[in-house]
Design a protein around this motif. Structure first.
Motif, mmCIF file in Angstrom:
data_model
loop_
_atom_site.group_PDB
_atom_site.id
_atom_site.type_symbol
_atom_site.label_atom_id
_atom_site.label_comp_id
_atom_site.label_asym_id
_atom_site.label_seq_id
_atom_site.Cartn_x
_atom_site.Cartn_y
_atom_site.Cartn_z
ATOM 1 N N VAL A 73 -16.941 15.272 2.859
ATOM 2 C CA VAL A 73 -17.050 14.735 4.358
ATOM 3 C C VAL A 73 -16.849 15.720 5.523
ATOM 4 O O VAL A 73 -17.677 15.860 6.238
ATOM 5 C CB VAL A 73 -16.242 13.404 4.293
ATOM 6 N N PRO A 74 -15.617 16.221 5.367
ATOM 7 C CA PRO A 74 -15.614 17.395 6.664
ATOM 8 C C PRO A 74 -16.541 18.391 6.754
ATOM 9 O O PRO A 74 -17.102 18.489 7.735
ATOM 10 C CB PRO A 74 -14.426 17.873 5.972
ATOM 11 N N ALA A 75 -17.177 18.886 5.699
ATOM 12 C CA ALA A 75 -18.390 19.537 5.644
ATOM 13 C C ALA A 75 -19.483 19.131 6.332
ATOM 14 O O ALA A 75 -20.260 19.893 7.140
ATOM 15 C CB ALA A 75 -18.764 20.359 4.038
ATOM 16 N N ASN A 76 -19.951 17.730 6.040
ATOM 17 C CA ASN A 76 -21.212 17.460 6.579
ATOM 18 C C ASN A 76 -20.715 17.471 8.146
ATOM 19 O O ASN A 76 -21.864 17.168 8.934
ATOM 20 C CB ASN A 76 -21.312 16.120 6.061
ATOM 21 N N LEU A 77 -19.582 16.709 8.434
ATOM 22 C CA LEU A 77 -19.292 16.767 9.894
ATOM 23 C C LEU A 77 -19.216 18.010 10.455
ATOM 24 O O LEU A 77 -19.759 18.093 11.925
ATOM 25 C CB LEU A 77 -18.185 16.112 10.162
ATOM 26 N N PHE A 78 -19.008 19.157 9.950
ATOM 27 C CA PHE A 78 -19.391 20.341 10.580
ATOM 28 C C PHE A 78 -20.577 20.628 10.674
ATOM 29 O O PHE A 78 -21.105 21.367 11.806
ATOM 30 C CB PHE A 78 -18.436 21.523 9.888
ATOM 31 N N LEU A 79 -21.560 20.023 10.001
ATOM 32 C CA LEU A 79 -22.796 20.438 9.986
ATOM 33 C C LEU A 79 -23.515 19.940 11.334
ATOM 34 O O LEU A 79 -24.059 20.344 11.904
ATOM 35 C CB LEU A 79 -23.680 19.616 8.758
ATOM 36 N N THR A 80 -23.029 18.711 11.676
ATOM 37 C CA THR A 80 -23.466 18.045 12.902
ATOM 38 C C THR A 80 -22.762 18.801 14.168
ATOM 39 O O THR A 80 -23.539 18.553 15.104
ATOM 40 C CB THR A 80 -22.938 16.539 12.995
ATOM 41 N N ARG A 81 -21.668 19.403 13.835
ATOM 42 C CA ARG A 81 -21.345 20.277 14.975
ATOM 43 C C ARG A 81 -21.865 21.652 15.045
ATOM 44 O O ARG A 81 -22.147 22.074 16.340
ATOM 45 C CB ARG A 81 -19.662 20.574 14.846
ATOM 46 N N PHE A 82 -22.102 22.341 14.070
ATOM 47 C CA PHE A 82 -22.687 23.724 14.101
ATOM 48 C C PHE A 82 -24.025 23.751 14.074
ATOM 49 O O PHE A 82 -24.796 24.805 14.128
ATOM 50 C CB PHE A 82 -21.892 24.708 13.111
ATOM 51 N N GLY A 101 -21.185 19.703 0.997
ATOM 52 C CA GLY A 101 -21.970 19.500 2.264
ATOM 53 C C GLY A 101 -23.460 19.972 2.145
ATOM 54 O O GLY A 101 -24.271 19.415 3.103
ATOM 55 N N PHE A 102 -23.784 20.731 1.263
ATOM 56 C CA PHE A 102 -25.025 21.014 1.258
ATOM 57 C C PHE A 102 -26.193 19.742 0.863
ATOM 58 O O PHE A 102 -26.945 19.488 1.552
ATOM 59 C CB PHE A 102 -25.288 22.126 -0.030
ATOM 60 N N PHE A 103 -26.056 19.171 -0.430
ATOM 61 C CA PHE A 103 -27.097 18.148 -0.715
ATOM 62 C C PHE A 103 -26.730 17.091 0.042
ATOM 63 O O PHE A 103 -27.751 16.555 0.825
ATOM 64 C CB PHE A 103 -26.246 17.755 -2.119
ATOM 65 N N PRO A 104 -25.604 16.256 0.640
ATOM 66 C CA PRO A 104 -25.529 15.292 1.614
ATOM 67 C C PRO A 104 -26.012 15.947 2.874
ATOM 68 O O PRO A 104 -26.754 15.059 3.753
ATOM 69 C CB PRO A 104 -24.192 14.844 1.752
ATOM 70 N N GLY A 105 -25.862 17.193 3.297
ATOM 71 C CA GLY A 105 -26.452 17.670 4.440
ATOM 72 C C GLY A 105 -27.798 17.793 4.684
ATOM 73 O O GLY A 105 -28.359 17.345 5.560
ATOM 74 N N VAL A 106 -28.459 17.951 3.193
ATOM 75 C CA VAL A 106 -30.001 18.024 3.392
ATOM 76 C C VAL A 106 -30.414 16.525 3.660
ATOM 77 O O VAL A 106 -31.454 16.190 4.337
ATOM 78 C CB VAL A 106 -30.542 18.585 1.954
ATOM 79 N N LEU A 107 -29.775 15.507 2.828
ATOM 80 C CA LEU A 107 -30.101 14.289 3.035
ATOM 81 C C LEU A 107 -30.068 13.729 4.566
ATOM 82 O O LEU A 107 -30.791 12.973 4.968
ATOM 83 C CB LEU A 107 -29.316 13.262 2.229
ATOM 84 N N TYR A 108 -29.005 14.242 5.144
ATOM 85 C CA TYR A 108 -28.765 13.829 6.514
ATOM 86 C C TYR A 108 -29.766 14.499 7.570
ATOM 87 O O TYR A 108 -30.421 13.696 8.418
ATOM 88 C CB TYR A 108 -27.619 14.298 7.181
ATOM 89 N N LEU A 109 -30.225 15.820 7.319
ATOM 90 C CA LEU A 109 -31.280 16.383 7.967
ATOM 91 C C LEU A 109 -32.716 15.795 7.754
ATOM 92 O O LEU A 109 -33.185 15.905 8.844
ATOM 93 C CB LEU A 109 -31.502 17.851 7.271
ATOM 94 N N LEU A 110 -32.931 15.220 6.568
ATOM 95 C CA LEU A 110 -34.005 14.402 6.271
ATOM 96 C C LEU A 110 -34.239 13.321 7.387
ATOM 97 O O LEU A 110 -35.340 12.735 7.566
ATOM 98 C CB LEU A 110 -34.319 14.168 5.034
ATOM 99 N N THR A 111 -33.035 12.672 7.612
ATOM 100 C CA THR A 111 -33.255 11.384 8.714
ATOM 101 C C THR A 111 -33.589 11.943 9.871
ATOM 102 O O THR A 111 -33.800 11.023 10.788
ATOM 103 C CB THR A 111 -31.628 10.842 8.577
#
Length: 435
Positions: A67-76, A118-128
Motif C-alpha cells: 500500500v505505501p508503495a502504491n501511494l508513492f506511485l501517485t506522488r512520484f 507496488g508493481f502489479f497493483p501500480g500497473v492496475l492503477y495506471l490502467l484506470t
C-alpha cells in the motif's frame, strides 16, 4: 473528430507490450526459486519446508510495503517509481546468486518482496488512468498474459540455466538468479526514458485525443464516492475488505501450482531442460484463457460468472489430478487447473475501478492485492508441509482445490452482499447495495 478505436489502439500498442515485458521479468524473478530449489536445497542443506518458508518471505515484505508503495506511485509518478522498483529488485535477485546460508536466503527473499511491492497493483492503477472501464478487463487480461508467457519462458530457461552447473565456476542455481536479475536492472533504466506518467504528458497522443480520454474518464467517474480520493480511507472501505478476502484463494492456488509443477514433472523422470519445456504447455493454455474470458466479460454487465466459473473449473481439475493414476492424465488436469486459476482474475481486477478513483484506487487495489498475495505465503508453507508430511507431490493439490473453490463461493456471497449487480454499477446508482 476523434476515433475511439484509433485512440485506444494507440494507447494499447504504446503501453501494453512494455508493461507486459516488465511483468514478464517480474514474474520470472518471482518464480525462479521454483527451479533454483531443485539444486539449492541440497547446496544450502535445507529441508523442503525450510526452503518453502524462505521463498514465502517474499510475500511478507510484499504485504507490508504494498500500500505505501502504491501511494508513492501517485506522488512520484509511474515512470520514476516503476524504474526504482525494477532496478532495486534486479539487484536483490542478483544478490541471491551469492547466497551463502539459510539466513541470507531468508533476508534476500524478504527484501525482494519489499522491492517489488507496488508493481502489479501500480500497473492496475495506471490502467484506470489510461483506459475507460469497458476496456480494462481485456487490458488486465492482456497484461496478465505476460505472466503466463513468463512461466512458459521461465520454465525452459530455468531448466537450461540449471544445466549450466559448473560453468565459469558457478552452480546452476547461481546462474538462475544472475541471468534473471540483470534484465530487471536494464528494464528499469529503459523505463525512465520510455514510460509516460499520465495521458496528459503523452507525446504520442494528439491534444484532441487527450481531451476525449479525459472527458470519457471524467464522465465514468461521476457518482463515485468522494472519500475514495483520500488514499488510506479506501483501506476501510467494506468493499475493499471483502474483495481482499475473496482474492486470497486465487494467488494461493496459483503460487501453489506454479511452485510445485516443476517438481511434479520431475517425477516423470525427465531432465531439467526437458522439465522446463514440458512446463511451457500449461502456460500457453493459460495465455489463451486470459484473453478469451476477459474479452467475453467486457461485453456484458454481469461479471461474476466470468470470475466464478473458471475458479470452479480450476478446483475440479486440481482435485481430478489427484484422483487419476496416469501421470499424463495428471498433467492434463493440471493444465486445465492453471487456466481456471488465472482466467477470471482480470475480470476480478476490473471491478475496483468502478467504485474507487484517484489515490483511493491506488490504495484500494494495493490493499486487495497485498492481502490476497498472502495466499502465496500460505501456499509456499502449507504445500511443502503437506508434501513433507505425506511424501506426496500430488496430495497438496487437494488443499489448493479447496481454497480455490472457497474463493469462488466467496465471490458469489460478496456479490449478493453488495446488492444486485453491485459490482457492475456506480454506488450512486445502487438502490440497495453496500455503500
Amino acid at each position: 473528430m476523434v476515433s475511439e478505436n484509433n485512440t485506444i489502439s494507440k494507447i494499447t500498442w504504446r503501453l501494453m507490450p512494455f508493461l507486459g515485458l516488465l511483468y514478464l521479468i517480474a514474474y520470472i524473478d518471482r518464480q525462479n526459486v521454483s527451479y533454483a530449489k531443485l539444486q539449492m536445497v541440497d547446496a544450502l542443506g535445507m529441508s523442503e519446508y525450510a526452503y518453502g518458508l524462505g521463498a514465502s518471505l517474499f510475500f511478507i515484505g510484499y504485504f507490508i510495503f504494498e500500500v505505501p508503495a502504491n501511494l508513492f506511485l501517485t506522488r512520484f509518478g509511474a515512470r520514476i517509481w516503476f524504474a526504482r522498483i525494477l532496478i532495486s529488485w534486479g539487484f536483490v535477485t542478483i544478490a541471491l546468486a551469492f547466497t551463502q546460508n539459510m539466513m541470507m536466503f531468508y533476508i534476500l527473499r524478504f527484501l525482494l518482496g519489499v522491492c517489488e511491492a507496488g508493481f502489479f497493483p501500480g500497473v492496475l492503477y495506471l490502467l484506470t488512468l489510461w483506459f475507460p472501464k469497458d476496456y480494462r478487463g481485456r487490458m488486465v487480461g492482456l497484461f496478465m498474459i505476460f505472466s503466463a508467457l513468463a512461466n512458459a519462458i521461465g520454465a525452459p530457461l530455468g531448466g537450461m540455466l540449471l544445466d549450466l552447473d559448473g560453468a565459469l565456476g558457478l552452480a546452476g542455481w547461481e546462474w538462475v538468479f544472475l541471468a534473471t536479475g540483470v534484465p530487471a536492472v536494464i528494464a528499469g533504466i529503459v523505463t525512465i526514458f520510455y514510460l509516460d506518467d499520465t495521458p496528459e504528458k503523452a507525446k504520442f497522443l494528439s491534444d484532441e485525443e487527450k481531451r476525449w480520454l479525459k472527458d470519457r474518464l471524467a464522465k465514468e467517474n461521476e457518482g463515485m464516492e468522494k472519500d475514495a480520493d483520500h488514499g488510506f480511507k479506501a483501506l476501510i472501505n467494506p468493499r475493499v475488505l471483502l474483495m481482499a478476502l475473496c482474492y486470497v484463494g486465487f494467488p494461493l492456488a496459483a503460487y501453489g501450482l506454479s511452485y510445485w509443477l516443476p517438481t511434479i514433472v520431475k517425477g516423470f523422470g525427465v531432465s531439467n531442460t526437458t522439465n522446463g519445456f514440458i512446463n511451457v504447455i500449461p502456460w500457453l493454455i493459460v495465455a489463451v484463457a486470459l484473453w478469451v474470458v476477459p474479452a467475453a466479460a467486457d461485453k456484458t454487465e454481469k461479471k461474476t460468472p466470468y470470475i466464478v466459473a473458471p475458479a470452479f473449473i480450476g478446483a475440479i481439475a486440481l482435485a481430478a489430478s489427484v484422483l487419476v493414476a496416469s501421470p499424463y492424465a495428471q498433467f492434463f488436469f493440471l493444465c486445465i487447473a492453471a487456466a481456471g486459476i488465472f482466467a477470471g482474475q482480470p475480470v476480478f481486477w476490473s471491478l475496483p475501478g468502478r467504485f474507487l478513483k484517484g489515490a483511493g484506487a491506488a490504495a484500494g487495489i494495493a490493499a486487495i492485492n497485498s492481502v490476497g498475495n498472502l495466499g502465496g505465503f500460505v501456499a509456499q508453507n502449507v504445500v511443502p508441509w503437506i508434501n513433507d508430511a505425506t511424501g506426496s507431490n500430488i496430495l497438496p493439490m487437494f488443499f489448493l482445490a479447496a481454497c480455490l473453490a472457497a474463493a469462488g463461493v466467496l465471490v458469489i456471497i460478496v456479490g449478493q452482499m453488495l446488492g444486485h449487480h453491485s459490482d457492475d454499477v456506480p454506488p450512486s446508482a445502487r438502490p440497495g447495495g453496500l455503500r
